[in-house]
Design a protein around this motif. Structure first.
Motif, PDB file in Angstrom:
ATOM      1  N   LYS A   1      63.558  18.781  40.052  1.00 35.15           N
ATOM      2  CA  LYS A   1      64.033  19.388  38.819  1.00 35.15           C
ATOM      3  C   LYS A   1      65.533  19.663  38.974  1.00 35.15           C
ATOM      4  O   LYS A   1      65.935  20.514  39.774  1.00 35.15           O
ATOM      5  CB  LYS A   1      63.277  20.685  38.523  1.00 35.15           C
ATOM      6  N   ILE A   2      66.344  18.939  38.229  1.00 32.74           N
ATOM      7  CA  ILE A   2      67.792  19.112  38.272  1.00 32.74           C
ATOM      8  C   ILE A   2      68.195  19.986  37.083  1.00 32.74           C
ATOM      9  O   ILE A   2      67.991  19.598  35.931  1.00 32.74           O
ATOM     10  CB  ILE A   2      68.529  17.761  38.205  1.00 32.74           C
ATOM     11  N   PRO A   3      68.745  21.160  37.327  1.00 28.01           N
ATOM     12  CA  PRO A   3      69.070  22.063  36.219  1.00 28.01           C
ATOM     13  C   PRO A   3      70.197  21.508  35.355  1.00 28.01           C
ATOM     14  O   PRO A   3      71.088  20.799  35.843  1.00 28.01           O
ATOM     15  CB  PRO A   3      69.500  23.353  36.928  1.00 28.01           C
ATOM     16  N   ASP A   4      70.131  21.819  34.069  1.00 31.95           N
ATOM     17  CA  ASP A   4      71.163  21.386  33.122  1.00 31.95           C
ATOM     18  C   ASP A   4      72.276  22.435  33.122  1.00 31.95           C
ATOM     19  O   ASP A   4      72.279  23.361  32.313  1.00 31.95           O
ATOM     20  CB  ASP A   4      70.546  21.227  31.733  1.00 31.95           C
TER      21      ASP A   4
ATOM     22  N   VAL B   1      76.896  17.146  45.805  1.00 29.53           N
ATOM     23  CA  VAL B   1      75.845  17.888  45.108  1.00 29.53           C
ATOM     24  C   VAL B   1      74.528  17.216  45.470  1.00 29.53           C
ATOM     25  O   VAL B   1      74.376  16.001  45.285  1.00 29.53           O
ATOM     26  CB  VAL B   1      76.024  17.871  43.576  1.00 29.53           C
ATOM     27  N   CYS B   2      73.568  17.980  45.981  1.00 29.85           N
ATOM     28  CA  CYS B   2      72.283  17.357  46.321  1.00 29.85           C
ATOM     29  C   CYS B   2      71.134  18.331  46.102  1.00 29.85           C
ATOM     30  O   CYS B   2      71.276  19.533  46.307  1.00 29.85           O
ATOM     31  CB  CYS B   2      72.276  16.860  47.765  1.00 29.85           C
ATOM     32  N   HIS B   3      70.037  17.789  45.650  1.00 25.24           N
ATOM     33  CA  HIS B   3      68.779  18.543  45.588  1.00 25.24           C
ATOM     34  C   HIS B   3      68.187  18.544  46.997  1.00 25.24           C
ATOM     35  O   HIS B   3      68.389  17.605  47.773  1.00 25.24           O
ATOM     36  CB  HIS B   3      67.821  17.869  44.609  1.00 25.24           C
ATOM     37  N   THR B   4      67.461  19.598  47.347  1.00 27.68           N
ATOM     38  CA  THR B   4      66.886  19.666  48.694  1.00 27.68           C
ATOM     39  C   THR B   4      65.981  18.473  48.991  1.00 27.68           C
ATOM     40  O   THR B   4      65.864  18.045  50.146  1.00 27.68           O
ATOM     41  CB  THR B   4      66.091  20.971  48.887  1.00 27.68           C
ATOM     42  N   ALA B   5      65.331  17.915  47.965  1.00 26.22           N
ATOM     43  CA  ALA B   5      64.444  16.762  48.169  1.00 26.22           C
ATOM     44  C   ALA B   5      65.205  15.444  48.224  1.00 26.22           C
ATOM     45  O   ALA B   5      64.583  14.389  48.408  1.00 26.22           O
ATOM     46  CB  ALA B   5      63.393  16.705  47.068  1.00 26.22           C
ATOM     47  N   GLN B   6      66.535  15.501  48.065  1.00 33.71           N
ATOM     48  CA  GLN B   6      67.361  14.288  48.106  1.00 33.71           C
ATOM     49  C   GLN B   6      68.510  14.484  49.090  1.00 33.71           C
ATOM     50  O   GLN B   6      69.634  14.109  48.828  1.00 33.71           O
ATOM     51  CB  GLN B   6      67.877  13.973  46.697  1.00 33.71           C
ATOM     52  N   TRP B   7      68.197  15.068  50.229  1.00 37.05           N
ATOM     53  CA  TRP B   7      69.215  15.414  51.219  1.00 37.05           C
ATOM     54  C   TRP B   7      69.868  14.154  51.782  1.00 37.05           C
ATOM     55  O   TRP B   7      69.180  13.263  52.288  1.00 37.05           O
ATOM     56  CB  TRP B   7      68.575  16.220  52.343  1.00 37.05           C
ATOM     57  N   PRO B   8      71.188  14.067  51.706  1.00 36.81           N
ATOM     58  CA  PRO B   8      71.856  12.845  52.190  1.00 36.81           C
ATOM     59  C   PRO B   8      71.823  12.750  53.713  1.00 36.81           C
ATOM     60  O   PRO B   8      71.944  13.761  54.414  1.00 36.81           O
ATOM     61  CB  PRO B   8      73.305  13.016  51.695  1.00 36.81           C
ATOM     62  N   ASP B   9      71.681  11.537  54.221  1.00 37.58           N
ATOM     63  CA  ASP B   9      71.765  11.320  55.660  1.00 37.58           C
ATOM     64  C   ASP B   9      73.171  11.676  56.142  1.00 37.58           C
ATOM     65  O   ASP B   9      74.170  11.313  55.515  1.00 37.58           O
ATOM     66  CB  ASP B   9      71.476   9.856  56.002  1.00 37.58           C
TER      67      ASP B   9
ATOM     68  N   ILE C   1      74.126  22.831  46.898  1.00 41.67           N
ATOM     69  CA  ILE C   1      72.741  22.452  47.178  1.00 41.67           C
ATOM     70  C   ILE C   1      71.835  23.040  46.105  1.00 41.67           C
ATOM     71  O   ILE C   1      71.884  24.250  45.824  1.00 41.67           O
ATOM     72  CB  ILE C   1      72.311  22.963  48.564  1.00 41.67           C
ATOM     73  N   LEU C   2      71.013  22.194  45.514  1.00 40.00           N
ATOM     74  CA  LEU C   2      70.095  22.626  44.457  1.00 40.00           C
ATOM     75  C   LEU C   2      68.693  22.803  45.034  1.00 40.00           C
ATOM     76  O   LEU C   2      68.004  21.831  45.325  1.00 40.00           O
ATOM     77  CB  LEU C   2      70.080  21.599  43.325  1.00 40.00           C
ATOM     78  N   GLY C   3      68.285  24.043  45.218  1.00 43.28           N
ATOM     79  CA  GLY C   3      66.919  24.339  45.637  1.00 43.28           C
ATOM     80  C   GLY C   3      66.131  24.775  44.426  1.00 43.28           C
ATOM     81  O   GLY C   3      65.593  25.886  44.384  1.00 43.28           O
ATOM     82  N   THR C   4      66.060  23.896  43.441  1.00 39.75           N
ATOM     83  CA  THR C   4      65.567  24.258  42.111  1.00 39.75           C
ATOM     84  C   THR C   4      64.176  23.719  41.806  1.00 39.75           C
ATOM     85  O   THR C   4      63.748  23.711  40.655  1.00 39.75           O
ATOM     86  CB  THR C   4      66.570  23.771  41.047  1.00 39.75           C
ATOM     87  N   GLY C   5      63.471  23.246  42.814  1.00 41.21           N
ATOM     88  CA  GLY C   5      62.065  22.920  42.639  1.00 41.21           C
ATOM     89  C   GLY C   5      61.802  21.565  42.008  1.00 41.21           C
ATOM     90  O   GLY C   5      62.660  20.683  41.987  1.00 41.21           O
ATOM     91  N   PHE C   6      60.602  21.448  41.437  1.00 40.00           N
ATOM     92  CA  PHE C   6      60.099  20.167  40.961  1.00 40.00           C
ATOM     93  C   PHE C   6      59.451  20.323  39.584  1.00 40.00           C
ATOM     94  O   PHE C   6      59.130  21.432  39.157  1.00 40.00           O
ATOM     95  CB  PHE C   6      59.069  19.607  41.944  1.00 40.00           C
ATOM     96  N   HIS C   7      59.247  19.208  38.919  1.00 41.34           N
ATOM     97  CA  HIS C   7      58.528  19.196  37.638  1.00 41.34           C
ATOM     98  C   HIS C   7      57.029  19.219  37.953  1.00 41.34           C
ATOM     99  O   HIS C   7      56.365  18.176  38.000  1.00 41.34           O
ATOM    100  CB  HIS C   7      58.903  17.958  36.829  1.00 41.34           C
TER     101      HIS C   7
END
Length: 650
Positions: free
Chosen positions: A277-280, A291-299, A482-488
């Motif tokens: 879930k990427i906040p608007d 900018v990264c979501h925790t589930a899309q952590w860059p290597d 870092i976006l720790g904003t969860g999931f749909h």
């Protein structure tokens, strides 16, 4: 004189046993001792353990040192005898006996009904799956190679039903492959968070992401799933062909190649926590940095010496914030909501080598240790989540036990904040404990109290380059966001389109966020389509989600076996049992904390209905899924409906 090799091995085994017994969990040893010897005195005073506190393993059982020593000596002798002769006096405890044994070990009442699941799991070394005579040409497609997909594939393989797996990523592992952020780990003990049929030599009581991923990979490869999976292949659309009784599934392969597959059934194992879930946030695309979501952590993301901001304070954020605090120059945390978090005594604690050896070598110890964990983490609190309509303070608690939990956790938070009591109002929830998933404290409260951490009790309103503007107008600078904003979580199966009978789309049947299924697994109008970890199967009261998924898979396999025996090729749940089951789910939820007035959590849809979670205890759902009833289904063979299927329940 040199000893023969076999005597050396035996002596080494005895030495290691002695070392392990000295460290072993006393309440678990008592159950092993009783089952090996059949002596009931080990379940009576002075050996009965005292109740432990919180989530602690209660290793000493609260017993005097001399009593512990007596138990350890007796257990050592009993296990030695078992090693020699293989004799177990009580081979298969009854449900009543298993409940009594667990009651003694936990020092709290365990009902005889709960003893049913304990007795079965103690007696079964693995799942029991007999070969299934599927219709000619019948083949299953499993979509997803995470925890659910791996479990389903193993059962299908054991049954001899042809299948294939497609996985959108490049390996097995599901959520533990995708969530690679620092501190990512499980909040359920590994010895419970594992398949009942596939144990593992865990190095820590609560593993981090890398060990969890290794576990699921190793299970998949141990059961030979490498040869039946296509990685980097996604499902785009699945449509039921009423003429042939098959599912037509459109997929996209690793090189973009489109393919159409025809299969007899679909096991959808895409999971729930897989669409970030990427906040608007206005200006988010203007941020000059990563900018990264925790589930899309860059290597290779290097946080060293950087100003880092984290948005959110759910489970992922609570793990990542303490994990990175020592690396960054300053940490800013936007935490508008507040979370209850329980003490976590075994956080990062390694499993001592002697205990790892004992769990590997003495199956009874492993099984009883797992059952104790199951009671503690799965179902112990379930009764306390029921709303007492007469409770006088409904804003902060739902019953007397829940209020006791609130006082305990409040005191814990105060202690963790130390001299930063000024933060208490910003972190202490104003809703009843367990109203959202109870988190385990990885050091969150101590971390936000640090001088180099700023807690912002507001949401991130706007981004202006490297300037982050909070809802109250305050501004903060950051290099990495870092976006720790969860999931749909309520938009289930949103990653591909599913079309059933009459061209009905599953998203139209469910609406945008109101997923429902019979036993979490089947929907009318969608024959032979099974949703693993589907609606109302998630856990809000804690525990291992693998347990209900195994129950689901067992049920579906039983259903296929019975239906095929009747000559059926397709199985479709009837509307009446589907509606009745979901009415029971909703009625149960109406009496629980997650629908309590004022609660806001990710379990509920826009109308307030709980979509993600089960209201049932693990043993309740286990009983519901032990045996299918064909009268709940419409069965069809190649020629059409099979008459009298309503009476075909066995």
């Amino acid at each position: 004189m040199n000893l023969p090799d076999n005597q050396i091995i035996e002596q080494e085994w005895e030495n290691r046993l002695g070392e392990a017994i000295e460290m072993a969990n006393i309440p678990t040893l008592l159950l092993v001792l009783h089952q090996l010897t059949g002596e009931s005195r080990w379940l009576r005073d002075p050996y009965r353990p005292r109740r432990g506190r919180g989530l602690d393993d209660n290793d000493s059982g609260g017993l005097p040192a001399e009593t512990q020593s007596e138990i350890r000596a007796a257990a050592l002798a009993a296990i030695r005898r078992w090693k020699c002769d293989g004799k177990v006096t009580i081979t298969h405890p009854t449900a009543e006996a298993a409940a009594e044994m667990l009651t003694v070990s936990m020092a709290e009442q365990v009902t005889p009904e709960y003893g049913e699941i304990v007795a079965v799991e103690l007696s079964e070394a693995s799942f029991e799956q007999h070969p299934v005579d599927a219709p000619e040409g019948f083949r299953v497609l499993i979509i997803g190679a995470g925890m659910s997909g791996i479990g389903a594939a193993i059962r299908l393989k054991a049954a001899g039903i042809p299948f294939e797996i497609i996985e959108k990523e490049g390996d097995f592992g599901g959520t533990w492959r995708e969530n690679r952020y620092p501190g990512a780990g499980v909040d359920t003990p590994n010895h419970l968070y594992s398949y009942s049929f596939a144990q593992y030599d865990w190095s820590h009581y609560f593993a981090l992401q890398d060990e969890l991923l290794d576990y699921f990979r190793s299970v998949a490869r141990t059961y030979g799933l490498d040869g039946v999976v296509e990685f980097n292949t996604s499902a785009d659309r699945a449509e039921f062909d009423e003429e042939t009784g098959e599912w037509v599934v459109e997929t996209t392969g690793p090189d973009g190649t489109k393919r159409t597959r025809r299969v007899g059934a679909v096991f959808s194992a895409v999971g729930v926590l897989n669409i970030p879930k990427i906040p608007d946030i206005p200006g988010l695309d203007s941020f000059r940095g990563v900018v990264c979501h925790t589930a899309q952590w860059p290597d290779g993301l290097d946080l060293t010496g950087k100003r880092v901001a984290v948005v959110g304070n759910g489970a992922s954020a609570m793990q990542v914030v303490p994990a990175i605090a020592d690396q960054v120059s300053h940490l800013t945390v936007f935490a508008r909501s507040k979370q209850w978090a329980a003490p976590f005594p075994k956080f990062k604690a390694p499993v001592p080598d002697p205990i790892r050896w004992l769990i590997r070598e003495v199956p009874l110890y492993q099984k009883w240790y797992r059952q104790r964990l199951a009671w503690t983490f799965n179902d112990r609190v379930h009764a306390s989540l029921q709303v007492d309509p007469d409770w006088p303070e409904p804003a902060t608690a739902i019953n007397s036990t829940n209020d006791s939990h609130r006082r305990h956790f409040t005191n814990y938070v105060r202690e963790e904040l130390g001299d930063r009591q000024d933060l208490l109002d910003h972190v202490l929830p104003d809703y009843p404990p367990f109203g959202k998933r109870m988190l385990l404290d990885n050091g969150w409260f101590r971390t936000v109290a640090r001088d180099d951490v700023t807690l912002v009790p507001h949401h991130l309103k706007e981004v202006r380059g490297n300037t982050l503007v909070a809802a109250d107008g305050s501004e903060y600078e950051a290099d990495i966001l870092i976006l720790g904003t969860g999931f749909h979580t309520t938009e289930m199966l949103a990653s591909y389109e599913v079309v059933g009978r009459g061209g009905t789309r599953l998203r139209d049947e469910w609406g945008p966020d109101d997923a429902r299924a019979y036993l979490g697994s089947m929907v009318p109008g969608f024959p032979n389509f099974f949703t693993l970890l589907g609606p109302n199967t998630g856990l809000g009261h804690g525990g291992s989600v693998i347990t209900p998924v195994e129950s689901q898979i067992h049920y579906v396999m039983d259903l296929l076996t019975r239906a095929f025996a009747q000559g059926a090729r397709t199985i479709e749940v009837r509307r009446e049992p589907y509606e009745a089951y979901n009415a029971k789910v909703d009625a149960a939820h109406d009496k629980m904390v997650w629908t309590h007035k004022g609660m806001d959590n990710w379990y509920r849809n826009a109308k307030g209905r709980v979509v993600a979670l089960t209201p049932w205890r693990h043993d309740d759902y286990w009983r519901m899924t032990r045996q299918s009833d064909l009268s709940d289904y419409i069965l069809e063979d190649a020629a059409g409906k099979i008459e009298n299927s309503r009476s075909q329940s066995t």
